[in-house]
Design an enzyme around this catalytic site. Structure first.
Site, PDB file in Angstrom:
ATOM      1  N   HIS A  85       0.832  -1.196   0.000  1.00  0.00           N
ATOM      2  CA  HIS A  85       0.000   0.000   0.000  1.00  0.00           C
ATOM      3  C   HIS A  85       0.871   1.251   0.000  1.00  0.00           C
ATOM      4  O   HIS A  85       1.512   1.573   1.004  1.00  0.00           O
ATOM      5  CB  HIS A  85      -0.902  -0.024   1.229  1.00  0.00           C
ATOM      6  CG  HIS A  85      -1.971   1.007   1.234  1.00  0.00           C
ATOM      7  ND1 HIS A  85      -2.279   1.777   0.132  1.00  0.00           N
ATOM      8  CD2 HIS A  85      -2.837   1.402   2.224  1.00  0.00           C
ATOM      9  CE1 HIS A  85      -3.271   2.596   0.424  1.00  0.00           C
ATOM     10  NE2 HIS A  85      -3.619   2.388   1.687  1.00  0.00           N
ATOM     11  N   PHE A 112      -8.147   7.316   5.005  1.00  0.00           N
ATOM     12  CA  PHE A 112      -8.485   7.798   6.335  1.00  0.00           C
ATOM     13  C   PHE A 112      -9.178   9.156   6.206  1.00  0.00           C
ATOM     14  O   PHE A 112      -8.869   9.957   5.308  1.00  0.00           O
ATOM     15  CB  PHE A 112      -7.230   7.954   7.194  1.00  0.00           C
ATOM     16  CG  PHE A 112      -6.682   6.657   7.749  1.00  0.00           C
ATOM     17  CD1 PHE A 112      -7.287   5.442   7.480  1.00  0.00           C
ATOM     18  CD2 PHE A 112      -5.560   6.671   8.555  1.00  0.00           C
ATOM     19  CE1 PHE A 112      -6.788   4.261   8.008  1.00  0.00           C
ATOM     20  CE2 PHE A 112      -5.038   5.498   9.089  1.00  0.00           C
ATOM     21  CZ  PHE A 112      -5.652   4.289   8.813  1.00  0.00           C
TER      22      PHE A 112
END
Length: 439
Positions: free
Chosen positions: A366, A425
């Site tokens: 990621h 997020f």
């Protein structure tokens, strides 16, 4: 399949009534899988992992044991392939990655900016944390040697917009230039925003994508203590396991990917090779939790819905979804819930659904804000080559994941229209839709 022009007037119409088509003419990438697009794609397709034990030189100065020792590093990266040595030293690694990727993309597109109206050429590049390596190095210098020993280039190196600014300067681009910082959704936002500049007729050419160089002590420690990272140090290549029952967190990676976007008429006028068409963009917010996704996938669903509406396509028109699929327990579950809820039997394997979905993060981990751009490579190749990159390390799919997740091995598939999801997020969700270009 419904055409883009059939729906254009109803979806975000251009002020003058025209909505320009947007095509991709150049690509560039530096990742843990390879130092260009060709090698990155080959590793994605063949499920060859770029994840290993990270270089511990910067970590050994800190006390305590490191629970996480694995990452996806761009091994062998040399910024001087596109930059002078003195110029490279003034840039954070994240910007170096972006400058090299941009040079590759411009070269492939064959665009000569000296022959363009530079006020109609711009840049949008995203990054989740920007020059975090510079911040850490400067703080260490401040702590150890005092304020006068802080690097004078600290501020221009650490800025999240440093890559967008330096790319603009490199090519003399005088049009829109901005940087998105929406965590892991950053590069999805950047590409979608760049598309809209062209679609509205404000620009002819945009460089768009994302960069990240966050394999640093602070970043690894911070994600580690919040239990977001996999700690399979003994099996690095198997640590990232999207959608697998044994997934225990994501693997930190670095990289950059940049694309040349153009209006169709501009690309045709200069005789450019058109790789694919960018037809839809959606973005939404979960408004649920600062780090955890909406368990029902409501925000992800809206992002996908709005991207399809923007593209003028239906769920059954989508042949492949490149999932965000980070290998976290909650994230993967929420994304599957959203896809099953939106696509229904078209996605449901038990009902004979034809939709394929995979996450290439099994091999490249990621890369935070750069992930959406890097994974756009898999989407491009899906429509160009008819090959779907697999989900590596998917050995025991979760029982509730009733989707063909292309486990283990690449699949030949006639993919005309594909979707790319990136979520971050803060509850940020972005979706891009790419279609095969048929003239």
């Amino acid at each position: 399949m419904a055409s883009q022009t059939d729906h254009a007037a109803a979806v975000h119409p251009h002020p003058g009534g025209e909505r320009h088509r947007v095509v991709i003419t150049g690509t560039g990438a530096v990742t843990c899988l390879g130092l260009d697009v060709a090698s990155t794609w080959a590793a994605m397709r063949d499920a060859r992992s770029g994840i290993g034990l990270y270089d511990t030189a910067d970590f050994e100065k800190y006390p305590g044991d490191w629970a996480v020792r694995i990452a996806g590093e761009a091994t062998g990266f040399d910024p001087t392939v596109a930059l002078e040595h003195r110029e490279a030293k003034k840039l954070d690694r994240s910007t170096q990655l972006g400058m090299v990727a941009a040079a590759q993309a411009v070269a492939e597109a064959g665009v000569d900016f000296e022959k363009q109206d530079k006020t109609r050429c711009g840049v949008v590049i995203g990054s989740g944390v920007g020059g975090i390596g510079t911040i850490e190095a400067s703080l260490n210098a401040l702590s150890a040697k005092g304020s006068t020993r802080v690097n004078p280039f600290t501020v221009p190196k650490l800025m999240v917009n440093a890559t967008a600014g330096n790319v603009s300067i490199k090519y003399g681009l005088e049009g829109p230039a901005s940087a998105h910082a929406t965590a892991c959704a950053s590069s999805g936002h950047a590409i979608g925003d760049a598309m809209r500049y062209i679609r509205r007729g404000e620009c002819d050419v945009m460089l768009a994508g994302g960069v990240e160089a966050a394999i640093t002590p602070l970043c690894v420690a911070s994600f580690s203590v919040m239990k977001a990272l996999s700690a399979r140090n003994d099996e690095p290549e198997k640590a990232s396991r999207p959608f697998d029952k044994g997934r225990d967190g994501f693997v930190m990676a670095e990289g950059g990917a940049i694309f040349v976007l153009e209006s169709l008429e501009h690309a045709k006028a200069r005789g450019a090779t058109i790789l694919a068409e960018l037809v839809g963009f959606g973005n939404s917010c979960d408004s649920h939790h600062i780090t955890a996704p909406d368990p029902a996938g409501g925000g992800a669903t809206r992002s996908m819905q709005w991207a399809m509406r923007d593209a003028g396509v239906n769920p059954t028109d989508i042949d492949y979804v490149n999932a965000h699929g980070t290998s976290t327990p909650l994230g993967d579950e929420a994304e599957v819930a959203a896809v099953l809820g939106l696509f229904g039997d078209h996605a449901r394997k038990s009902a004979g659904g034809k939709l394929l979905m995979s996450s290439t993060k099994g091999v490249h981990g990621h890369a935070l804000g750069a992930s959406g751009a890097i994974e756009t490579i898999a989407c491009l190749q899906a429509v160009r080559d008819g090959i779907i990159a697999p989900t590596a390390n998917l050995e025991n799919p979760d029982d509730e994941f009733d989707i063909d997740l292309v486990a283990g091995t690449a699949r030949e598939h006639d993919a005309e229209c594909v979707m790319n999801n990136t979520f971050g997020f803060g509850g940020h969700n972005t979706t891009l839709i790419i279609r095969r270009f048929d003239g």
